[in-house]
Design a protein around this motif. Structure first.
Motif, mmCIF file in Angstrom:
data_model
loop_
_atom_site.group_PDB
_atom_site.id
_atom_site.type_symbol
_atom_site.label_atom_id
_atom_site.label_comp_id
_atom_site.label_asym_id
_atom_site.label_seq_id
_atom_site.Cartn_x
_atom_site.Cartn_y
_atom_site.Cartn_z
ATOM 1 N N ALA A 38 0.842 -1.201 0.000
ATOM 2 C CA ALA A 38 0.000 0.000 0.000
ATOM 3 C C ALA A 38 0.877 1.251 0.000
ATOM 4 C CB ALA A 38 -0.907 -0.003 1.220
ATOM 5 N N TYR A 39 0.286 2.367 -0.395
ATOM 6 C CA TYR A 39 0.932 3.683 -0.346
ATOM 7 C C TYR A 39 2.210 3.737 -1.182
ATOM 8 C CZ TYR A 39 -2.087 3.220 3.691
ATOM 9 O OH TYR A 39 -3.149 2.930 4.507
ATOM 10 N N CYS A 40 2.177 3.095 -2.364
ATOM 11 C CA CYS A 40 3.331 3.159 -3.257
ATOM 12 C C CYS A 40 2.899 3.735 -4.611
ATOM 13 C CB CYS A 40 3.979 1.789 -3.434
ATOM 14 S SG CYS A 40 2.896 0.523 -4.141
ATOM 15 N N ILE A 73 -1.209 -2.035 4.382
ATOM 16 C CA ILE A 73 0.119 -2.080 4.983
ATOM 17 C C ILE A 73 1.163 -1.761 3.914
ATOM 18 C CG2 ILE A 73 1.841 -3.533 6.119
ATOM 19 C CD1 ILE A 73 -0.514 -2.929 7.923
ATOM 20 N N ALA A 74 2.023 -0.800 4.208
ATOM 21 C CA ALA A 74 3.106 -0.458 3.290
ATOM 22 C C ALA A 74 4.198 -1.524 3.331
ATOM 23 C CB ALA A 74 3.693 0.906 3.666
ATOM 24 N N ASP A 75 4.936 -1.646 2.231
ATOM 25 C CA ASP A 75 6.084 -2.548 2.207
ATOM 26 C C ASP A 75 7.161 -2.052 3.165
ATOM 27 O OD1 ASP A 75 5.049 -4.295 0.269
ATOM 28 O OD2 ASP A 75 5.778 -3.037 -1.376
ATOM 29 N N GLU A 302 6.116 12.033 4.873
ATOM 30 C CA GLU A 302 5.075 11.021 5.033
ATOM 31 C C GLU A 302 3.862 11.319 4.162
ATOM 32 O OE1 GLU A 302 4.280 10.914 9.195
ATOM 33 O OE2 GLU A 302 6.091 9.758 9.673
ATOM 34 N N ARG A 303 3.524 12.597 4.033
ATOM 35 C CA ARG A 303 2.344 12.969 3.257
ATOM 36 C C ARG A 303 2.495 12.588 1.785
ATOM 37 N NH1 ARG A 303 0.521 17.960 0.986
ATOM 38 N NH2 ARG A 303 2.360 19.083 1.750
ATOM 39 N N HIS A 304 3.733 12.530 1.306
ATOM 40 C CA HIS A 304 3.982 12.237 -0.106
ATOM 41 C C HIS A 304 4.563 10.837 -0.313
ATOM 42 C CE1 HIS A 304 3.010 16.285 -1.373
ATOM 43 N NE2 HIS A 304 3.789 16.767 -0.428
ATOM 44 N N GLN A 305 4.366 9.974 0.645
ATOM 45 C CA GLN A 305 4.931 8.626 0.588
ATOM 46 C C GLN A 305 4.616 7.902 -0.721
ATOM 47 O OE1 GLN A 305 3.791 6.384 3.989
ATOM 48 N NE2 GLN A 305 4.319 4.395 3.147
ATOM 49 N N ALA A 306 3.405 8.067 -1.234
ATOM 50 C CA ALA A 306 2.966 7.330 -2.423
ATOM 51 C C ALA A 306 3.507 7.909 -3.724
ATOM 52 C CB ALA A 306 1.441 7.288 -2.486
ATOM 53 N N ARG A 307 4.341 8.935 -3.667
ATOM 54 C CA ARG A 307 4.897 9.530 -4.880
ATOM 55 C C ARG A 307 6.276 8.963 -5.237
ATOM 56 N NH1 ARG A 307 3.348 14.408 -7.141
ATOM 57 N NH2 ARG A 307 4.898 13.755 -8.708
ATOM 58 N N PHE A 308 6.852 8.099 -4.372
ATOM 59 C CA PHE A 308 8.242 7.727 -4.555
ATOM 60 C C PHE A 308 8.445 6.529 -5.470
ATOM 61 C CE2 PHE A 308 8.678 10.558 -1.013
ATOM 62 C CZ PHE A 308 9.943 11.107 -1.181
ATOM 63 N N PHE A 309 9.517 6.596 -6.239
ATOM 64 C CA PHE A 309 9.922 5.554 -7.179
ATOM 65 C C PHE A 309 10.541 4.375 -6.429
ATOM 66 C CE2 PHE A 309 13.300 4.074 -10.257
ATOM 67 C CZ PHE A 309 12.435 3.522 -11.189
ATOM 68 N N HIS A 325 5.976 4.906 7.017
ATOM 69 C CA HIS A 325 4.716 5.367 7.601
ATOM 70 C C HIS A 325 3.589 4.397 7.237
ATOM 71 C CE1 HIS A 325 1.840 8.038 9.299
ATOM 72 N NE2 HIS A 325 1.321 8.447 8.154
ATOM 73 N N GLN A 326 2.713 4.130 8.210
ATOM 74 C CA GLN A 326 1.561 3.259 8.006
ATOM 75 C C GLN A 326 0.299 4.066 8.297
ATOM 76 O OE1 GLN A 326 1.794 0.304 6.753
ATOM 77 N NE2 GLN A 326 3.908 -0.294 7.090
ATOM 78 N N PRO A 327 -0.245 4.798 7.314
ATOM 79 C CA PRO A 327 -1.381 5.689 7.593
ATOM 80 C C PRO A 327 -2.580 5.002 8.220
ATOM 81 C CG PRO A 327 -0.437 6.173 5.454
ATOM 82 C CD PRO A 327 0.218 4.923 5.936
ATOM 83 N N ALA A 328 -2.973 3.841 7.706
ATOM 84 C CA ALA A 328 -4.161 3.173 8.238
ATOM 85 C C ALA A 328 -3.948 2.769 9.684
ATOM 86 C CB ALA A 328 -4.510 1.957 7.385
#
Length: 336
Positions: A38-40, A73-75, A302-309, A325-328
């Motif tokens: 998640a969040y990638c 859950i993020a990797d 953390e707010r931009h976690q899903a923007r990273f390569f 970071h695990q937002p949920a």
């Protein structure tokens, strides 16, 4: 309350996933589905958000969905024990202290090792044995075939058909084709190809230096400056060259504060790419002349976690000594 836990990426949810979920709901009072990766940043391997995957599964189940809950859950490639602790904490926060928790699924191969990693959570085999693979679904989907439609529930098929009309699908399909080209080239070699790359993590005044990618892979994603090692370079020289070329920042003879090899086998869709990260710390953040390079305050990381390569967000976390970071989990409630 008897609670089952089913862990997967569900990219996308296919018929065998839904059969596993239905069987678990027949045997348990409640099922918690853990949505991994998640969040990638969306890739051909992880094209759908956690919210989209949860919605597809709910729409495929009808009234059964009332006893279903989700956590995303993020990797955490570089700290497996921490990933297990994160999953456990997220599930127990939903299940409550009195829940009797079991883990269910199909013990397919070495990739299913996590099924036996939760100690006192007994493993309850789902009984679902299927040749279906989400990888096969995605390859058919991005490859322009219609075979994938027979592999997924109707509600998932509808979502994927609508997604295929978007610009994001076009970007991911182009990226998928580039990856297939790489794979075709590698098949001409008699042994696996290992690539070596370097990345530069530059920290100044509580800001990290980033670039926005504009190439065939990860277009629009944020990344650390870096690239492949050239034949006559040392690893440090490679990191400094990439930093200079991509950002305009010249740190000649600057030695890193720390280095770390990032070698998770699945970290890159380009193939087996091992990257040596270099951590440089500066007193001031100089102005950047190169277009696409910028400073990101750590307070916004953390707010931009899903923007990273690829694993670049995790590299930054590693050098900073932070957990991804695990937002949920931090919200202490189910993913809606």
């Amino acid at each position: 309350m008897k609670t089952a836990v089913f862990i997967g990426r569900f990219q996308p949810p296919h018929l065998a996933h839904l059969e596993t979920i239905s069987r678990a709901l027949e045997c348990f009072d409640r099922l918690i589905v853990v949505l991994g990766s998640a969040y990638c940043y969306p890739t051909p391997k992880n094209p759908f958000s956690a919210e989209a995957r949860a919605a597809m599964i709910r729409a495929s189940l009808g009234t059964e969905a009332a006893r279903l809950q989700f956590v995303a859950i993020a990797d955490d490639y570089y700290d497996d024990p921490r990933w297990f602790r994160t999953v456990r904490a997220a599930v127990e926060a939903l299940a409550g202290p009195q829940a009797r928790i079991s883990i269910t699924g199909y013990d397919k191969d070495e990739s299913s090792y996590y099924l036996h990693g939760f100690g006192d959570w007994p493993f309850e085999p789902s009984g679902v044995v299927s040749p279906l693979s989400a990888t096969e679904v995605r390859n058919s989907y991005f490859g322009g075939s219609t075979d994938w439609k027979a592999m997924v529930p109707q509600a998932v098929q509808q979502y994927m058909q609508e997604f295929a009309t978007t610009l994001e699908f076009k970007r991911l399909q182009d990226e998928w084709r580039t990856i297939q080209h790489y794979r075709a080239l590698e098949r001409h070699y008699p042994y696996p190809i290992l690539h070596v790359a370097t990345d530069a993590f530059v920290l100044a005044q509580e800001q990290v230096l980033l670039v926005e990618r504009n190439g065939a892979l990860g277009k629009g994603a944020w990344a650390l400056p870096g690239g492949y090692l050239e034949p006559q370079e040392t690893l440090l020289a490679s990191a400094l060259r990439a930093l200079r070329e991509e950002t305009g920042l010249a740190l000649e003879a600057q030695h890193p504060k720390a280095t770390q090899a990032f070698d998770y086998p699945g970290r890159s869709l380009r193939g087996r790419v091992i990257s040596l990260g270099h951590f440089f710390e500066l007193e001031e953040a100089p102005a950047l002349a190169n277009e696409g390079a910028f400073w990101l305050p750590l307070s916004e990381l953390e707010r931009h976690q899903a923007r990273f390569f690829e694993d670049h967000y995790q590299q930054i976390c590693w050098f900073l000594g932070r957990a991804p970071h695990q937002p949920a989990l931090s919200q202490g409630k189910e993913l809606l």
